[in-house]
Design a protein around this motif. Structure first.
Motif, PDB file in Angstrom:
ATOM      1  N   ASP A   1      36.354  37.264  41.634  1.00 42.40           N
ATOM      2  CA  ASP A   1      35.827  37.586  40.311  1.00 42.40           C
ATOM      3  C   ASP A   1      36.884  38.218  39.434  1.00 42.40           C
ATOM      4  OD1 ASP A   1      32.673  38.569  41.759  1.00 42.40           O
ATOM      5  OD2 ASP A   1      33.327  36.624  40.950  1.00 42.40           O
ATOM      6  N   ALA A   2      37.779  38.985  40.023  1.00 40.77           N
ATOM      7  CA  ALA A   2      38.814  39.675  39.262  1.00 40.77           C
ATOM      8  C   ALA A   2      40.099  38.883  39.287  1.00 40.77           C
ATOM      9  CB  ALA A   2      39.048  41.067  39.834  1.00 40.77           C
ATOM     10  N   LEU A   3      40.825  38.901  38.201  1.00 40.34           N
ATOM     11  CA  LEU A   3      42.122  38.245  38.106  1.00 40.34           C
ATOM     12  C   LEU A   3      43.203  39.251  38.447  1.00 40.34           C
ATOM     13  CD1 LEU A   3      43.969  35.903  37.337  1.00 40.34           C
ATOM     14  CD2 LEU A   3      43.841  36.664  34.971  1.00 40.34           C
ATOM     15  N   VAL A   4      43.955  38.976  39.498  1.00 37.76           N
ATOM     16  CA  VAL A   4      45.051  39.846  39.903  1.00 37.76           C
ATOM     17  C   VAL A   4      46.325  39.297  39.297  1.00 37.76           C
ATOM     18  CG1 VAL A   4      46.305  40.840  41.850  1.00 37.76           C
ATOM     19  CG2 VAL A   4      43.862  40.351  42.063  1.00 37.76           C
ATOM     20  N   LYS A   5      46.841  40.002  38.323  1.00 35.23           N
ATOM     21  CA  LYS A   5      47.966  39.482  37.556  1.00 35.23           C
ATOM     22  C   LYS A   5      49.270  40.171  37.942  1.00 35.23           C
ATOM     23  CE  LYS A   5      49.424  38.257  32.917  1.00 35.23           C
ATOM     24  NZ  LYS A   5      49.072  38.184  31.515  1.00 35.23           N
ATOM     25  N   PRO A   6      50.275  39.398  38.421  1.00 38.45           N
ATOM     26  CA  PRO A   6      51.532  40.007  38.810  1.00 38.45           C
ATOM     27  C   PRO A   6      52.408  40.272  37.609  1.00 38.45           C
ATOM     28  CG  PRO A   6      51.652  37.654  39.150  1.00 38.45           C
ATOM     29  CD  PRO A   6      50.257  37.959  38.652  1.00 38.45           C
ATOM     30  N   SER A   7      53.283  41.250  37.737  1.00 36.69           N
ATOM     31  CA  SER A   7      54.278  41.505  36.705  1.00 36.69           C
ATOM     32  C   SER A   7      55.532  42.021  37.366  1.00 36.69           C
ATOM     33  CB  SER A   7      53.762  42.525  35.684  1.00 36.69           C
ATOM     34  OG  SER A   7      53.485  43.749  36.324  1.00 36.69           O
TER      35      SER A   7
ATOM     36  N   ASP B   1      42.352  27.199  30.523  1.00 44.68           N
ATOM     37  CA  ASP B   1      42.067  28.531  31.059  1.00 44.68           C
ATOM     38  C   ASP B   1      43.286  29.441  31.089  1.00 44.68           C
ATOM     39  OD1 ASP B   1      39.283  28.073  31.678  1.00 44.68           O
ATOM     40  OD2 ASP B   1      39.971  26.781  33.312  1.00 44.68           O
ATOM     41  N   TYR B   2      44.417  28.925  31.556  1.00 40.52           N
ATOM     42  CA  TYR B   2      45.594  29.767  31.754  1.00 40.52           C
ATOM     43  C   TYR B   2      46.854  29.063  31.249  1.00 40.52           C
ATOM     44  CZ  TYR B   2      42.349  32.358  34.635  1.00 40.52           C
ATOM     45  OH  TYR B   2      41.257  33.063  35.054  1.00 40.52           O
ATOM     46  N   HIS B   3      47.863  29.873  30.950  1.00 41.18           N
ATOM     47  CA  HIS B   3      49.089  29.368  30.346  1.00 41.18           C
ATOM     48  C   HIS B   3      50.306  30.016  30.997  1.00 41.18           C
ATOM     49  CE1 HIS B   3      46.705  27.767  26.877  1.00 41.18           C
ATOM     50  NE2 HIS B   3      45.931  28.783  27.232  1.00 41.18           N
ATOM     51  N   MET B   4      51.243  29.204  31.451  1.00 41.77           N
ATOM     52  CA  MET B   4      52.528  29.687  31.961  1.00 41.77           C
ATOM     53  C   MET B   4      53.571  29.351  30.896  1.00 41.77           C
ATOM     54  SD  MET B   4      52.107  28.613  35.987  1.00 41.77           S
ATOM     55  CE  MET B   4      53.608  29.442  36.523  1.00 41.77           C
ATOM     56  N   VAL B   5      54.026  30.367  30.180  1.00 41.92           N
ATOM     57  CA  VAL B   5      54.810  30.153  28.960  1.00 41.92           C
ATOM     58  C   VAL B   5      56.296  30.413  29.195  1.00 41.92           C
ATOM     59  CG1 VAL B   5      52.847  30.713  27.487  1.00 41.92           C
ATOM     60  CG2 VAL B   5      54.446  32.529  28.157  1.00 41.92           C
TER      61      VAL B   5
ATOM     62  N   SER C   1      45.614  38.100  26.533  1.00 43.88           N
ATOM     63  CA  SER C   1      46.924  38.235  27.184  1.00 43.88           C
ATOM     64  C   SER C   1      46.831  38.091  28.699  1.00 43.88           C
ATOM     65  CB  SER C   1      47.548  39.590  26.834  1.00 43.88           C
ATOM     66  OG  SER C   1      46.751  40.649  27.322  1.00 43.88           O
ATOM     67  N   ASP C   2      45.672  38.393  29.285  1.00 41.83           N
ATOM     68  CA  ASP C   2      45.564  38.272  30.741  1.00 41.83           C
ATOM     69  C   ASP C   2      45.414  36.823  31.185  1.00 41.83           C
ATOM     70  OD1 ASP C   2      42.993  38.025  29.750  1.00 41.83           O
ATOM     71  OD2 ASP C   2      42.056  39.013  31.459  1.00 41.83           O
TER      72      ASP C   2
ATOM     73  N   THR D   1      54.575  44.107  40.903  1.00 44.19           N
ATOM     74  CA  THR D   1      53.376  44.937  40.972  1.00 44.19           C
ATOM     75  C   THR D   1      52.187  44.083  40.569  1.00 44.19           C
ATOM     76  OG1 THR D   1      53.577  45.661  38.684  1.00 44.19           O
ATOM     77  CG2 THR D   1      54.664  47.015  40.362  1.00 44.19           C
ATOM     78  N   LYS D   2      50.996  44.562  40.864  1.00 40.79           N
ATOM     79  CA  LYS D   2      49.792  43.812  40.535  1.00 40.79           C
ATOM     80  C   LYS D   2      48.836  44.681  39.750  1.00 40.79           C
ATOM     81  CE  LYS D   2      50.014  40.664  44.477  1.00 40.79           C
ATOM     82  NZ  LYS D   2      49.328  40.167  45.675  1.00 40.79           N
ATOM     83  N   THR D   3      48.289  44.091  38.710  1.00 42.70           N
ATOM     84  CA  THR D   3      47.322  44.788  37.882  1.00 42.70           C
ATOM     85  C   THR D   3      46.043  43.977  37.856  1.00 42.70           C
ATOM     86  OG1 THR D   3      49.136  45.564  36.510  1.00 42.70           O
ATOM     87  CG2 THR D   3      46.911  45.789  35.618  1.00 42.70           C
ATOM     88  N   ILE D   4      44.899  44.627  38.018  1.00 46.25           N
ATOM     89  CA  ILE D   4      43.635  43.911  38.059  1.00 46.25           C
ATOM     90  C   ILE D   4      42.975  43.942  36.689  1.00 46.25           C
ATOM     91  CG2 ILE D   4      41.310  43.880  39.013  1.00 46.25           C
ATOM     92  CD1 ILE D   4      42.395  44.800  41.630  1.00 46.25           C
TER      93      ILE D   4
END
Length: 390
Positions: free
Chosen positions: A372-378, A154-158, A175-176, A385-388
């Motif tokens: 339901d939404a993925l809150v992705k930090p950057s 499902d997800y990758h920490m690269v 990318s998300d 900051t967080k982008t949904i």
């Protein structure tokens, strides 16, 4: 919330160290979470784990070119060559073992820090459309080898922006679903100061010599060189190599140390040295990069360390030592102020390319089953900051 961290061996490899770091980070943010590290091979078959871990190092030492060919054919290949097809027969056994583990534990999340359990987990997940736990790959080198399952996880920490681009371009992963965190290490190593001489009043530079957990990279010849004793003192991390520790004990300019579990103690050593001589392992290198310590490479193991070295050379983040006069190379680099300034710039460029904080990424991933939404930090200049992403 119950999280299973799948490593490979019970011995303290980089994969295990990253699993321990992830476990600590989860417990810091979620003290009520149940977090378990499972050494996948020893869980599946203790005898097999003992045999494989012992054979692995003996093979590399005795037949490095043979291991290099094996690594290129199996670990770096996405195609099912003859060797990989033979290997895949055994995956059925490990799939059964993993399925049994998941039935017993019923985790909400599974995090892999080694490519082999990732491959088995991906196979199992592909066969089970109703697979419940969220799955995460945490890469512990500066590249992604061919054994990691990419598409079914499902997800990758690269480890780098290049690795993220590879997952997007070659495997069509959104990318998300990718977090460019770098190789995860403890936050204790994130307080790196600008490179400056830590030389004692004696005038001798303090060098840290790290050879991995088995003390494979030790430069007895030049550490005991008369000219070396005049200009350098050494702290040597011997890992679990008692023979090496005994050999170096009592030599005036050398402080040998056995395996260090305490991160505070290791961090204090990092703070005390002018440079490190080591092998290009993903975890140790990442710790040292964060500490802003000049890195000298004298040796490497065939396979993953060789590939790591190519990445580090391209970024100009390490200095290579030759066997003729390594002390002269170290001396010239450390006394060259312009080069040290340029090194800091290159180092900062790499660290700045790591766009996502490990702690925030981990917190985000652990909420996936709840939202339901993925809150992705950057990370940007203003902080986190967080982008949904819907």
């Amino acid at each position: 919330m119950k999280i299973i961290l799948l490593s490979m061996f019970s011995v303290p490899t980089g994969h295990v160290k990253v699993a321990e770091v992830m476990q600590q980070k989860i417990k810091d943010k979620h003290p009520d979470a149940e977090v378990k590290i499972v050494d996948f091979l020893s869980f599946s078959n203790q005898w097999l784990e003992n045999a494989v871990s012992g054979f692995y190092l003996k093979w590399i030492k005795a037949f490095p070119e043979s291991y290099k060919r094996f690594y290129a054919q199996l670990m770096m290949s996405e195609e099912y060559t003859g060797m990989l097809k033979s290997f895949s027969v055994f995956s059925i056994y490990f799939e059964m073992k993993l399925k049994k583990l998941l039935e017993e534990e019923s985790p909400s999340h599974i995090i892999c820090t080694h490519s082999f359990p990732s491959r088995i987990l991906g196979k199992l997940k592909k066969k089970s459309p109703s697979f419940v736990p969220k799955t995460v790959n945490v890469y512990t080198d500066f590249f992604i080898n061919g054994v990691w399952d990419k598409k079914n996880i499902d997800y990758h920490m690269v480890p780098s922006s290049e690795a993220k681009d590879e997952l997007i371009g070659q495997y069509s992963i959104s990318s998300d679903r990718i977090f460019n965190t770098g190789v995860p290490v403890s936050n204790i190593y994130k307080d790196g100061k600008p490179v400056k001489s830590k030389t004692a009043v004696s005038g001798r530079k303090h060098l840290l010599v790290a050879g991995g957990n088995n003390g494979l990279c030790v430069l007895n010849e030049f550490m005991m060189n008369p000219s070396g004793t005049e200009h350098f003192k050494y702290t040597v991390l011997c890992g679990h190599n008692r023979e090496l520790f005994d050999q170096l004990s009592g030599i005036p300019n050398i402080i040998p140390l056995m395996y260090i579990e305490d991160r505070e103690e290791l961090n204090a050593i990092y703070d005390s040295v002018d440079a490190i001589i080591t092998k290009p392992g993903g975890v140790t290198i990442t710790e040292v990069l964060n500490k802003r310590i000049p890195i000298f490479i004298h040796d490497y193991l065939p396979g993953q360390e060789e590939v790591n070295l190519e990445f580090l050379k391209e970024k100009k983040l390490v200095y290579l030592l030759n066997s003729e006069d390594p002390l002269e190379i170290i001396t010239n680099v450390l006394k060259d102020k312009r080069e040290m300034n340029d090194y800091l710039v290159r180092l900062q460029q790499y660290l700045s390319s790591i766009s996502t904080c490990v702690d925030e990424s981990l917190s985000t991933l652990l909420k996936v089953n709840q939202e339901d939404a993925l809150v992705k930090p950057s990370l940007n200049n203003a902080g986190v900051t967080k982008t949904i992403f819907n």
